[in-house]
Design an enzyme around this catalytic site. Structure first.
Site, mmCIF file in Angstrom:
data_model
loop_
_atom_site.group_PDB
_atom_site.id
_atom_site.type_symbol
_atom_site.label_atom_id
_atom_site.label_comp_id
_atom_site.label_asym_id
_atom_site.label_seq_id
_atom_site.Cartn_x
_atom_site.Cartn_y
_atom_site.Cartn_z
ATOM 1 N N PRO A 297 0.904 -1.320 -0.180
ATOM 2 C CA PRO A 297 0.269 -0.033 -0.193
ATOM 3 C C PRO A 297 0.869 1.214 0.108
ATOM 4 C CG PRO A 297 -0.410 -1.179 2.221
ATOM 5 C CD PRO A 297 0.872 -2.137 1.176
ATOM 6 N N GLY A 298 0.639 2.165 -0.775
ATOM 7 C CA GLY A 298 1.410 3.432 -0.767
ATOM 8 C C GLY A 298 -0.061 4.803 -0.645
ATOM 9 N N CYS A 367 0.700 29.202 -14.164
ATOM 10 C CA CYS A 367 0.804 30.201 -15.500
ATOM 11 C C CYS A 367 0.038 29.187 -16.416
ATOM 12 C CB CYS A 367 1.737 31.181 -16.245
ATOM 13 S SG CYS A 367 2.022 32.713 -15.911
ATOM 14 N N TYR A 396 1.191 11.406 -3.534
ATOM 15 C CA TYR A 396 1.180 11.768 -4.400
ATOM 16 C C TYR A 396 1.059 12.849 -5.165
ATOM 17 C CZ TYR A 396 1.226 6.692 -5.389
ATOM 18 O OH TYR A 396 1.294 5.089 -5.286
HETATM 19 N N1 LLP Z 1 3.221 -1.006 -6.472
HETATM 20 C C1 LLP Z 1 4.072 -0.690 -7.076
HETATM 21 C C2 LLP Z 1 4.595 -2.543 -7.929
HETATM 22 C C3 LLP Z 1 3.442 0.420 -8.000
HETATM 23 O O1 LLP Z 1 3.290 0.784 -9.285
HETATM 24 C C4 LLP Z 1 1.880 1.124 -6.842
HETATM 25 C C5 LLP Z 1 2.205 2.359 -7.246
HETATM 26 C C6 LLP Z 1 1.916 0.573 -5.573
HETATM 27 C C7 LLP Z 1 2.908 -0.107 -4.809
HETATM 28 C C8 LLP Z 1 1.191 1.418 -5.121
HETATM 29 O O2 LLP Z 1 0.366 1.511 -5.302
HETATM 30 P P1 LLP Z 1 -0.776 2.789 -4.690
HETATM 31 O O3 LLP Z 1 -0.839 1.295 -3.136
HETATM 32 O O4 LLP Z 1 -0.736 3.773 -4.123
HETATM 33 O O5 LLP Z 1 -2.119 2.409 -5.373
HETATM 34 N N2 LLP Z 1 0.455 9.161 -9.084
HETATM 35 C C9 LLP Z 1 -0.341 8.832 -9.481
HETATM 36 C C10 LLP Z 1 -0.754 7.154 -8.875
HETATM 37 C C11 LLP Z 1 0.853 6.240 -9.579
HETATM 38 C C12 LLP Z 1 1.252 5.261 -8.787
HETATM 39 C C13 LLP Z 1 2.295 4.387 -9.188
HETATM 40 N N3 LLP Z 1 2.293 2.879 -8.875
HETATM 41 C C14 LLP Z 1 -1.910 8.772 -8.760
HETATM 42 O O6 LLP Z 1 -1.990 10.298 -8.029
HETATM 43 O O7 LLP Z 1 -2.774 8.974 -8.515
#
Ligand code: LLP
Length: 438
Positions: A297-298, A367, A396
């Site tokens: 989880p991120g 801008c 993010y």
């Molecule tokens: N594991 C891998 C291999 C990933 O590529 C990612 C996210 C995660 C875990 C974590 O995913 P999460 O639990 O955070 O959904 N910038 C975009 C999100 C990009 C996610 C990239 N990979 C946004 O602001 O929505």
């Protein structure tokens, strides 16, 4: 109850309103913090972060004892945060030499770090091997070769997972969908068997498992079940044909967070239930041992814990059309609305008990006409000098921030029990020019 008070449920767990009608987070008055540290200011609530870490460990761990939770630090990386996660006993997912370097610099146990990426450089791989990183998640055939060669040169054996593309659509934004057949990430299904055979044949690679990550901001639980079925069926076939033992299965991250009142996200328990029960029942059917489960989880760990504080400046009413309320940040510190069309909600922190008087469009100061943080949100009448707090900015936002228009990246504070600690100072003109050579 005013809509501002309804929005407390989008803010950090410690959010409340004091007798002056000010928004309090982590026991700190956000209006006072804005005055003390300046704006734009990002604020993270320590209690909310720690609670989420504990929730993931408990919800998964009680259903599936052999679970390892690793935080995807692309969602937000900062030295103070990493120390906090270390205390909470989480591992980490890093995707670059930079993230790896920050991790190493705070003495994070590197054996608990997984290294991802679809185009890792030889330099990054060498560093990971020298520092004894826990696992490298291999994305493609070139990496299989390079990592084996570099490991051999260093007299090491690299523990690896193979990233596969399970061909599952998680129904999220196109830019954050990763597990479909047409993806730059992972081995395509047609090559997965060859990847296993090759990995098993390499003298300096130890193939411990398989990985998939189907996307981010996933509101449904079923895609996880589909991905797990694919991964376990494949692993069982590889065991039968080639004697491959699946010791670890990583199902990635992607768990949603709630950004707006009309889009609640499933509780952690719902993801935990589907993921763990899918693994247990499929392994039982296939008569294979249960692997260690890795989750990454991120967003879900930090999104709600973080908010952005802005000062309201220009207010421009276009009669009969729209009222623009301009803040002192915007797409430079939060590109998500402009990039993904993400929806956000906000409150006026010094007017929490006031009723909304109309709809306002929150514009940044960059801008670009696309620099709009929120369209048509109901708020109490804003005036210049008011403090706007945007909810669910913890994931993010800062990691995707830029110095566009040569704006300074905001300061960041961590709040806990009435105390605010600066965990990143505001940038200065000197920071902006220090890499320029004349
Ligand atoms: N594991 C891998 C291999 C990933 O590529 C990612 C996210 C995660 C875990 C974590 O995913 P999460 O639990 O955070 O959904 N910038 C975009 C999100 C990009 C996610 C990239 N990979 C946004 O602001 O929505």
């Amino acid at each position: 109850m005013t809509v501002q008070l309804d929005r407390l449920s989008l803010l950090p767990l410690t959010a409340e309103v004091n007798e002056r009608g000010h928004l309090i987070i982590g026991g700190c008055d956000t209006v006072e913090l804005a005055a003390e540290f300046g704006t734009p200011l990002y604020l993270f609530d320590e209690f909310s972060i720690r609670s989420k870490c504990a929730e993931f460990k408990t919800e998964f761990g009680q259903r599936y004892a052999d679970t390892t939770v690793i935080y995807a630090c692309k969602a937000f990386i900062n030295k103070a945060l990493l120390l906090l996660l270390k205390e909470e006993g989480l591992g980490l997912d890093v995707v670059s030499g930079g993230e790896l370097g920050i991790t190493q610099s705070v003495g994070f146990p590197l054996g608990q770090v997984y290294f991802h990426g679809n185009n890792k450089s030889a330099g990054e791989i060498s560093l990971a091997l020298e520092w004894g990183i826990g696992r490298i998640v291999i994305d493609n055939f070139q990496e299989l070769k390079i990592i084996n060669r570099l490991a051999k040169e260093k007299g090491k054996k690299a523990s690896i997972l193979l990233r596969l593309t399970p061909g599952v659509d998680p129904h999220t934004h196109q830019y954050i969908t990763t597990g479909t057949i047409d993806s730059k990430f992972g081995f395509p299904q047609a090559h997965s068997e060859e990847a296993v055979i090759t990995a098993m044949s390499k003298s300096n690679l130890n193939l411990v498992g398989l990985h998939c990550h189907i996307g981010s901001l996933i509101f449904e639980t079923e895609p996880y079940q589909q991905a797990i079925d694919f991964m376990l069926n494949f692993a069982a076939e590889m065991k039968r044909k080639h004697g491959f033992e699946l010791k670890e299965l990583s199902v990635g991250g992607g768990f949603a967070a709630q950004y707006t009142l009309d889009a609640p996200s499933p509780p952690t328990s719902a993801y935990a239930e589907v993921i763990t029960s899918s693994i247990i029942s499929r392994c039982h059917q296939l008569k294979v041992p249960l692997p260690r489960l890795i989750i990454e989880p991120g967003r879900s760990i930090v999104a709600r814990a973080g908010v952005a504080l802005y000062e309201i400046g220009t207010i421009k009413e276009i009669p009969g059309i729209r009222c623009y309320v301009c803040v002192d940040g915007g797409m430079g510190d939060n590109i998500r609305p402009a990039l993904y069309g993400s929806k956000l909600e906000a409150v006026v922190a010094n007017k929490m008990s006031d009723k909304e008087t109309g709809k306002f469009t929150i514009a940044g100061k960059f801008c670009e006409s696309g620099d709009i943080l929120i369209r048509d949100i109901g708020l109490p009448q804003p005036v210049p000098g008011d403090i706007l707090v945007v909810a669910a900015c913890g994931a993010y936002s800062i990691p995707q921030a830029s110095n566009y228009n040569a704006f300074f990246l905001p300061a960041i504070v961590l709040v806990k029990e009435g105390k605010a600690r600066l965990i990143r100072r505001r940038e200065t003109l000197e920071d902006l020019t220090q890499c320029d050579l004349v």
